[in-house]
Design a protein around this motif. Structure first.
Motif, mmCIF file in Angstrom:
data_model
loop_
_atom_site.group_PDB
_atom_site.id
_atom_site.type_symbol
_atom_site.label_atom_id
_atom_site.label_comp_id
_atom_site.label_asym_id
_atom_site.label_seq_id
_atom_site.Cartn_x
_atom_site.Cartn_y
_atom_site.Cartn_z
ATOM 1 N N SER A 19 -89.053 4.924 33.464
ATOM 2 C CA SER A 19 -87.727 4.974 32.845
ATOM 3 C C SER A 19 -87.755 6.012 31.734
ATOM 4 O O SER A 19 -88.816 6.354 31.216
ATOM 5 N N ASN A 22 -83.886 4.800 28.171
ATOM 6 C CA ASN A 22 -82.791 3.874 28.485
ATOM 7 C C ASN A 22 -81.562 4.602 29.021
ATOM 8 O O ASN A 22 -80.443 4.127 28.919
ATOM 9 N N LEU A 56 -80.976 4.115 23.355
ATOM 10 C CA LEU A 56 -82.010 3.161 22.957
ATOM 11 C C LEU A 56 -81.475 2.076 22.028
ATOM 12 O O LEU A 56 -82.129 1.052 21.833
ATOM 13 N N ASN A 57 -80.286 2.289 21.454
ATOM 14 C CA ASN A 57 -79.672 1.282 20.593
ATOM 15 C C ASN A 57 -78.889 0.239 21.378
ATOM 16 O O ASN A 57 -78.228 -0.601 20.787
ATOM 17 N N HIS A 58 -78.939 0.298 22.699
ATOM 18 C CA HIS A 58 -78.169 -0.608 23.553
ATOM 19 C C HIS A 58 -79.097 -1.367 24.490
ATOM 20 O O HIS A 58 -80.097 -0.821 24.957
ATOM 21 N N GLU A 59 -78.746 -2.623 24.750
ATOM 22 C CA GLU A 59 -79.494 -3.363 25.768
ATOM 23 C C GLU A 59 -79.249 -2.763 27.140
ATOM 24 O O GLU A 59 -80.154 -2.639 27.956
ATOM 25 N N ILE A 60 -78.007 -2.407 27.394
ATOM 26 C CA ILE A 60 -77.621 -1.825 28.681
ATOM 27 C C ILE A 60 -76.861 -0.539 28.408
ATOM 28 O O ILE A 60 -75.942 -0.506 27.590
ATOM 29 N N TRP A 61 -77.252 0.510 29.073
ATOM 30 C CA TRP A 61 -76.554 1.788 29.014
ATOM 31 C C TRP A 61 -76.048 2.072 30.415
ATOM 32 O O TRP A 61 -76.775 1.890 31.381
ATOM 33 N N SER A 62 -74.811 2.534 30.542
ATOM 34 C CA SER A 62 -74.271 2.768 31.884
ATOM 35 C C SER A 62 -73.376 3.995 31.900
ATOM 36 O O SER A 62 -72.917 4.465 30.867
#
Length: 126
Positions: A19, A22, A56-62
């Motif tokens: 990965s 993120n 990187l500041n997010h649990e999920i990036w989309s």
């Protein structure tokens, strides 16, 4: 953030999956390596591409779009000449297009020239 299109083969991870910050992933497929990236600095929609938000500041990036780069078995980055661009990265791809390109890699060998098939898929997606 480091733009992966400038990463040389010797800095690539050799594991089957990796990965990246993120905002994307890489995977080995049948002797090829594909990078799928969808965060700031990548060729996706302009809201994300030019965002200063750190994935990187997010649990999920989309994202609804991604860019890809493909390396061959020797670690050389493919260049695409498909009438639309002459580049080593293809951007603004939806998930169906990325899946079709992954399918080409699955069904071919590293010595095969997959660029014409990939160019056809990309041209049909625009």
């Amino acid at each position: 953030m480091e733009d992966l299109k400038f990463v040389t083969a010797d800095k690539m991870v050799n594991d089957d999956f990796s990965s990246t910050f993120n905002k994307g992933f890489q995977m080995n497929i049948n002797g090829f390596r594909i990078s799928v990236q969808y965060g700031p600095g990548n060729y996706v929609n302009s809201d994300i591409r030019y965002s200063e938000d750190n994935p990187l500041n997010h649990e999920i990036w989309s994202s609804s779009l991604a860019e890809i780069a493909i390396w061959d078995k020797d670690g050389s980055l493919f260049e695409y000449e498909d009438g639309l661009m002459n580049s080593d990265v293809i951007g603004h791809l939806n998930s169906n297009t990325v899946a079709r390109i992954i399918s080409v890699l699955v069904h071919n060998q590293p010595e095969d020239d997959v660029r014409p098939a990939i160019a056809q898929i990309v041209e049909a997606s625009y």
